[in-house]
Design an enzyme around this catalytic site. Sequence first.
Site, PDB file in Angstrom:
ATOM      1  N   ASP A 187       0.834  -1.194   0.000  1.00 43.92           N
ATOM      2  CA  ASP A 187       0.000   0.000   0.000  1.00 43.92           C
ATOM      3  C   ASP A 187       0.876   1.254   0.000  1.00 43.92           C
ATOM      4  O   ASP A 187       1.894   1.307   0.702  1.00 43.92           O
ATOM      5  CB  ASP A 187      -0.872  -0.007   1.269  1.00 43.92           C
ATOM      6  CG  ASP A 187      -1.803   1.182   1.349  1.00 43.92           C
ATOM      7  OD1 ASP A 187      -2.765   1.232   0.573  1.00 43.92           O
ATOM      8  OD2 ASP A 187      -1.539   2.089   2.191  1.00 43.92           O
ATOM      9  N   GLU A 218       1.696  -0.422  -5.006  1.00 39.17           N
ATOM     10  CA  GLU A 218       0.684   0.551  -5.391  1.00 39.17           C
ATOM     11  C   GLU A 218       1.344   1.896  -5.664  1.00 39.17           C
ATOM     12  O   GLU A 218       1.718   2.617  -4.738  1.00 39.17           O
ATOM     13  CB  GLU A 218      -0.387   0.713  -4.298  1.00 39.17           C
ATOM     14  CG  GLU A 218      -1.560   1.547  -4.779  1.00 39.17           C
ATOM     15  CD  GLU A 218      -2.043   2.614  -3.817  1.00 39.17           C
ATOM     16  OE1 GLU A 218      -3.058   3.258  -4.114  1.00 39.17           O
ATOM     17  OE2 GLU A 218      -1.396   2.834  -2.766  1.00 39.17           O
TER      18      GLU A 218
END
Length: 458
Positions: A187, A218
């Site tokens: 993330d 990400e």
Amino acid sequence: EYTDPHCDGKQTIVHLFEWKWADIALECERFLSKKGFCGVQVSPANEHIYKDSAPWWQRYQPISYKLQSRSGTEAEFVDMVNRCRAVGVRIYVDVVVNHMAGLGQSGVGSAGSNFNSDNYDFPGVPFTREHFHPHCEIKNYGDPNEVRNCYLVALTDLDQHNDYVRDKIAEFLNHLIDLGVAGFRVDAAKHMWPADISAIQQRLKDLPEGGRPMFYHEVIDQGGEPIKTQEYTGLGYVTEFRYSIKIGQAVQNFDQLGNVVDFGWGMTDSGHAFVFVDNHDNQRGHGGGGSIMTFKRPREYRMATAYLLANDYGFTRVMSSYDFHSSDQGPPSSGGQNIKDVTINGDGSCGNGWICEHRWPSIGNMVAFRNAVAGTSKQNFYLQNNEVAFSRGNKGFFAMAKNGHMDKTLQTGLPAGDYCNLITECRTKVTVDGSGNAHIVINDPNEPVLAIIVGGPS
Ligand code: QV4
Ligand code: CA
């Protein structure tokens, strides 16, 4: 390195967004294994804040690396990993290690740990003030230093330069590796220095069965900012958000289907692109815009996902959502922090507010197509009159018609024979003649897709 998903050559994972561990274990056994899914991206598994309104995004505010979350306990997590693995389905964990909980918050997390963000006090790890960057908010995405060292919406930003921080994050990931997961979604990777992520990766064990865990980072790069996906390709796969925009637009305007991959636009090379039609952020307007296709437009969404799976670009993830009416709304719940069970209807669809796009015939059945044609390139490309078709080497042939109707003789590139349309689960068939031609008929406005493979059901 870091690009092997460790699932015997299978090609697609599904994000079971906000599902409980117990339901994921069942889904591996009753559906995903049978359809050829490689694995499941699960929501963050570690301790997070609890907000009274129980929004989905509370799980992106970590309190510690204890494996007790809204989806279940550590014992339930382990049971899921083992049961999925027993039927050939792997688990990929969404790891939130750029930051801890946001400023202005304090209390007790989902595993019972105390915390106080304003004091940078996270005793469940433990982390203290010295492990964080001093507070500044990210405002200018044109400045990579600010993007990496300042705070994303006031989330207390960890300093991954610090050896202790690197060690603690690595300890968390190594624990997950010991439990049998096959990889990680990182993330907010854009908000961490690639060199720091690399230093953490170097502290990781091999998987128990050998090999490095899969990583996908990400990084939202739509062009126009200095941080590029290519800075991260040495660390594994990188999310390719431009592809989502292109596919979403192209199913509305078929003329664009010929150039959904545009390297002139800076898109990531196929061996490192991690691709999807929508994700848990942009399906609800978080994390940047673009024209994003979602389950709310089912016909076009089916076409977009079928095309994603048929095309020869990137490593694919299918989204599986719950119904929502506001962007903060959490998963189906009967109140408080509990999450409703995923129930299965007689027709194979899901109940209790779960959408289960991955069970829609033109999505779930395309997973077998992608597995069968892996490693082949697109040939015999045909695009005319809102109809598209192509073969993948001599392994598979795909066709799709925007208005649901197609009646055309085309070169399939396949050996002669009778083939089942995977989408209709054999209710319709295709006969390929000795020269590779076949009469292609699509006659279903709802599932306007046809896919056949060598070695499939017949
Ligand atoms: C609010 C205000 C701030 C204010 C702050 C302090 O907006 O301006 O400074 O209060 O009082 C939630 C709230 C957000 C709140 C914040 C901190 O929505 O309003 O700030 O918490 O309390 C998810 C959600 C966010 C959510 C966050 C943490 O999308 O809305 O913030 O979780 O709970 C960029 C990044 C990209 C990121 C994307 C959303 O480059 O990395 O934005 N995507 C990932 C995840 C995403 C997640 C995060 C990153 C953070 O996919 O789901 O954000 O972990 O593009
Ligand atoms: Ca950071």
